[in-house]
Design a protein around this motif. Structure first.
Motif, mmCIF file in Angstrom:
data_model
loop_
_atom_site.group_PDB
_atom_site.id
_atom_site.type_symbol
_atom_site.label_atom_id
_atom_site.label_comp_id
_atom_site.label_asym_id
_atom_site.label_seq_id
_atom_site.Cartn_x
_atom_site.Cartn_y
_atom_site.Cartn_z
ATOM 1 N N MET A 147 -6.302 26.530 -13.084
ATOM 2 C CA MET A 147 -5.434 27.444 -13.796
ATOM 3 C C MET A 147 -5.349 27.055 -15.262
ATOM 4 S SD MET A 147 -3.659 28.844 -11.123
ATOM 5 C CE MET A 147 -2.724 27.470 -10.567
ATOM 6 N N ALA A 148 -5.228 28.021 -16.126
ATOM 7 C CA ALA A 148 -5.085 27.722 -17.536
ATOM 8 C C ALA A 148 -4.173 28.741 -18.168
ATOM 9 C CB ALA A 148 -6.440 27.724 -18.226
ATOM 10 N N ALA A 149 -3.282 28.272 -19.011
ATOM 11 C CA ALA A 149 -2.413 29.175 -19.749
ATOM 12 C C ALA A 149 -2.893 29.199 -21.185
ATOM 13 C CB ALA A 149 -0.967 28.701 -19.683
ATOM 14 N N ALA A 150 -2.998 30.379 -21.791
ATOM 15 C CA ALA A 150 -3.676 30.458 -23.064
ATOM 16 C C ALA A 150 -2.864 31.108 -24.160
ATOM 17 C CB ALA A 150 -4.985 31.220 -22.885
ATOM 18 N N ALA A 151 -1.581 31.200 -24.012
ATOM 19 C CA ALA A 151 -0.712 31.734 -25.055
ATOM 20 C C ALA A 151 0.693 31.264 -24.762
ATOM 21 C CB ALA A 151 -0.778 33.260 -25.065
ATOM 22 N N PRO A 152 1.647 31.431 -25.676
ATOM 23 C CA PRO A 152 2.992 30.934 -25.399
ATOM 24 C C PRO A 152 3.521 31.527 -24.113
ATOM 25 C CG PRO A 152 2.793 31.681 -27.671
ATOM 26 C CD PRO A 152 1.552 32.104 -26.958
ATOM 27 N N GLY A 153 3.859 30.655 -23.157
ATOM 28 C CA GLY A 153 4.398 31.152 -21.907
ATOM 29 C C GLY A 153 3.353 31.799 -21.030
ATOM 30 N N ALA A 154 2.075 31.580 -21.301
ATOM 31 C CA ALA A 154 1.056 32.191 -20.452
ATOM 32 C C ALA A 154 1.159 31.630 -19.051
ATOM 33 C CB ALA A 154 -0.338 31.921 -21.026
ATOM 34 N N LEU A 155 0.751 32.416 -18.075
ATOM 35 C CA LEU A 155 0.961 32.045 -16.684
ATOM 36 C C LEU A 155 -0.257 32.394 -15.864
ATOM 37 C CD1 LEU A 155 2.920 31.273 -14.322
ATOM 38 C CD2 LEU A 155 3.562 33.672 -14.261
ATOM 39 N N GLY A 156 -0.704 31.471 -15.027
ATOM 40 C CA GLY A 156 -1.810 31.741 -14.127
ATOM 41 C C GLY A 156 -1.367 31.581 -12.692
ATOM 42 N N ALA A 157 -2.043 32.254 -11.767
ATOM 43 C CA ALA A 157 -1.659 32.172 -10.361
ATOM 44 C C ALA A 157 -2.895 32.188 -9.492
ATOM 45 C CB ALA A 157 -0.761 33.347 -9.984
ATOM 46 N N VAL A 158 -2.860 31.426 -8.395
ATOM 47 C CA VAL A 158 -3.951 31.421 -7.439
ATOM 48 C C VAL A 158 -3.376 31.008 -6.089
ATOM 49 C CG1 VAL A 158 -4.627 29.009 -7.753
ATOM 50 C CG2 VAL A 158 -6.367 30.671 -7.086
ATOM 51 N N VAL A 162 -14.751 32.113 -27.683
ATOM 52 C CA VAL A 162 -13.409 31.599 -27.416
ATOM 53 C C VAL A 162 -12.454 32.784 -27.301
ATOM 54 C CG1 VAL A 162 -11.509 30.221 -28.326
ATOM 55 C CG2 VAL A 162 -13.865 29.428 -28.601
ATOM 56 N N LEU A 163 -11.632 32.786 -26.260
ATOM 57 C CA LEU A 163 -10.704 33.879 -25.985
ATOM 58 C C LEU A 163 -9.274 33.479 -26.302
ATOM 59 C CD1 LEU A 163 -12.035 34.977 -22.464
ATOM 60 C CD2 LEU A 163 -12.788 35.789 -24.710
ATOM 61 N N ASP A 164 -8.470 34.459 -26.770
ATOM 62 C CA ASP A 164 -7.046 34.211 -26.893
ATOM 63 C C ASP A 164 -6.349 34.632 -25.598
ATOM 64 O OD1 ASP A 164 -6.697 36.998 -26.892
ATOM 65 O OD2 ASP A 164 -6.570 37.114 -29.083
ATOM 66 N N GLY A 165 -5.027 34.542 -25.577
ATOM 67 C CA GLY A 165 -4.298 34.799 -24.340
ATOM 68 C C GLY A 165 -4.491 36.201 -23.809
ATOM 69 N N GLN A 166 -4.397 37.208 -24.673
ATOM 70 C CA GLN A 166 -4.542 38.594 -24.218
ATOM 71 C C GLN A 166 -5.948 38.855 -23.704
ATOM 72 O OE1 GLN A 166 -2.250 40.709 -23.725
ATOM 73 N NE2 GLN A 166 -0.525 39.763 -24.790
ATOM 74 N N GLU A 167 -6.956 38.302 -24.375
ATOM 75 C CA GLU A 167 -8.335 38.478 -23.919
ATOM 76 C C GLU A 167 -8.556 37.778 -22.581
ATOM 77 O OE1 GLU A 167 -10.741 38.748 -28.163
ATOM 78 O OE2 GLU A 167 -10.100 36.790 -27.403
ATOM 79 N N ALA A 168 -7.963 36.592 -22.430
ATOM 80 C CA ALA A 168 -8.093 35.863 -21.166
ATOM 81 C C ALA A 168 -7.462 36.644 -20.021
ATOM 82 C CB ALA A 168 -7.451 34.480 -21.290
ATOM 83 N N LYS A 169 -6.335 37.280 -20.295
ATOM 84 C CA LYS A 169 -5.702 38.112 -19.271
ATOM 85 C C LYS A 169 -6.562 39.318 -18.941
ATOM 86 C CE LYS A 169 -1.610 40.869 -18.242
ATOM 87 N NZ LYS A 169 -0.320 41.417 -18.769
ATOM 88 N N ALA A 170 -7.154 39.923 -19.963
ATOM 89 C CA ALA A 170 -7.960 41.127 -19.765
ATOM 90 C C ALA A 170 -9.159 40.864 -18.867
ATOM 91 C CB ALA A 170 -8.415 41.681 -21.111
ATOM 92 N N VAL A 171 -9.759 39.670 -18.954
ATOM 93 C CA VAL A 171 -10.933 39.377 -18.132
ATOM 94 C C VAL A 171 -10.561 38.733 -16.798
ATOM 95 C CG1 VAL A 171 -12.389 39.145 -20.167
ATOM 96 C CG2 VAL A 171 -11.339 37.091 -19.171
ATOM 97 N N GLY A 172 -9.270 38.458 -16.591
ATOM 98 C CA GLY A 172 -8.833 37.939 -15.304
ATOM 99 C C GLY A 172 -8.738 36.438 -15.202
ATOM 100 N N LEU A 173 -8.782 35.733 -16.326
ATOM 101 C CA LEU A 173 -8.657 34.277 -16.274
ATOM 102 C C LEU A 173 -7.225 33.831 -16.048
ATOM 103 C CD1 LEU A 173 -11.101 33.063 -19.064
ATOM 104 C CD2 LEU A 173 -11.275 32.643 -16.607
ATOM 105 N N ILE A 174 -6.263 34.603 -16.534
ATOM 106 C CA ILE A 174 -4.854 34.319 -16.294
ATOM 107 C C ILE A 174 -4.164 35.599 -15.854
ATOM 108 C CG2 ILE A 174 -4.727 32.378 -17.891
ATOM 109 C CD1 ILE A 174 -3.537 34.215 -19.957
ATOM 110 N N SER A 175 -2.986 35.464 -15.281
ATOM 111 C CA SER A 175 -2.289 36.602 -14.689
ATOM 112 C C SER A 175 -1.308 37.271 -15.638
ATOM 113 C CB SER A 175 -1.533 36.157 -13.420
ATOM 114 O OG SER A 175 -2.405 35.533 -12.523
ATOM 115 N N HIS A 176 -0.631 36.486 -16.464
ATOM 116 C CA HIS A 176 0.411 37.033 -17.326
ATOM 117 C C HIS A 176 0.384 36.325 -18.671
ATOM 118 C CE1 HIS A 176 2.403 39.118 -13.949
ATOM 119 N NE2 HIS A 176 2.094 38.041 -13.256
ATOM 120 N N VAL A 177 0.737 37.029 -19.717
ATOM 121 C CA VAL A 177 0.969 36.437 -21.034
ATOM 122 C C VAL A 177 2.362 36.860 -21.468
ATOM 123 C CG1 VAL A 177 0.241 36.319 -23.436
ATOM 124 C CG2 VAL A 177 -1.477 36.497 -21.629
#
Length: 252
Positions: free
Chosen positions: A1-12, A172-187
């Motif tokens: 799991m990786a969080a990529a922006a303030p308060g980013a959240l991942g789930a699995v 390199v992706l920012d938080g919104q881009e990471a969410k868009a491709v499915g790397l994290i669940s919430h930003v």
């Protein structure tokens, strides 16, 4: 799991328990692991854990326990929090920490009372989450390839084509881009307390908690289903499906 922006959240989900990654918060009561692990109570409801004879890489590291395992209570019963506490390494995943996380998760998987695991930082402001945080596999810029399983895990997370694109380009992706491709669940936007991701993780964890035990839940389901059997709407639904037309329900 990786969080990529303030308060980013991942789930699995891993086995029976769901895992959430969040950052920064105070949590509930302690828990004990067996075997060669040693614990130190740091408060009335908090324990820190690490190998019994562990030594750190600096004098600062010797005073820290890298992983804290806590069981929450009351309305959060069934939720366990794994707190990463490597301030000197900015919570980087050392071999020792990965081993401790693996052992903790393996122990929790066999605990039938555990429904959800939250992984979070015990170090304020640290978890791979910051206003300028980025994520990517940039090794190809250095004339090498991603290690640590990156070439295998990324395609399984986001698909082969997109994984190739990110690896070959070293993008390199920012938080919104990471969410868009499915790397994290919430930003999320960070709050004043600095625990926005943890609060979101806790909200999700509460949704995962069963309200009744399985036997009781199945009995309730059976009773509710039985009430639909004699209704005219049930017969209309079956007939509409057979005739390939929208059903005309009357609430009867």
């Amino acid at each position: 799991m990786a969080a990529a922006a303030p308060g980013a959240l991942g789930a699995v989900q891993a086995g029976r328990a769901r895992l959430l990654a969040a950052c920064c918060a105070r949590l509930g009561t302690g828990w004990r692991l067996s075997g060669s692990w040693a614990g130190r109570q740091v408060g009335p409801a908090a324990w820190t854990w690490g190998p019994a004879q562990r030594r750190g890489y600096s004098s600062e590291a010797k005073t820290e326990d890298e992983l804290r395992v806590r069981h929450l209570e009351e309305e959060n019963r069934g939720i366990v929090v794994l707190g990463i506490n490597r301030a000197y390494g900015k919570n980087s995943l050392s071999k020792n920490l990965i081993k401790m996380l693996s052992k903790a998760v393996d122990a929790l998987k066999s605990d039938k009372k555990v429904r959800t695991i939250i992984i979070r930082s015990e170090v304020p402001g640290i978890f791979c989450a910051a206003s300028s945080a980025k994520m990517g596999l940039v090794e190809t810029k250095l004339a090498i390839i991603p290690g640590g399983g990156g070439t295998q895990r990324l395609p399984r997370a986001i698909g082969m084509s997109l994984a190739k694109e990110l690896i070959f380009s070293a993008r390199v992706l920012d938080g919104q881009e990471a969410k868009a491709v499915g790397l994290i669940s919430h930003v999320l936007e960070q709050n004043q307390e600095g625990d926005a991701a943890y609060r979101k993780a806790l909200d999700l964890a509460r949704e995962f908690l069963p309200q009744v035990d399985l036997v009781t839940g199945l009995a309730i389901e059976e009773a509710c289903y039985a009430q639909t059997i004699p209704t005219k709407d049930r017969l209309e639904g079956l007939l509409a499906f057979k005739e390939k037309r929208p059903p005309r329900y009357k609430g009867e």
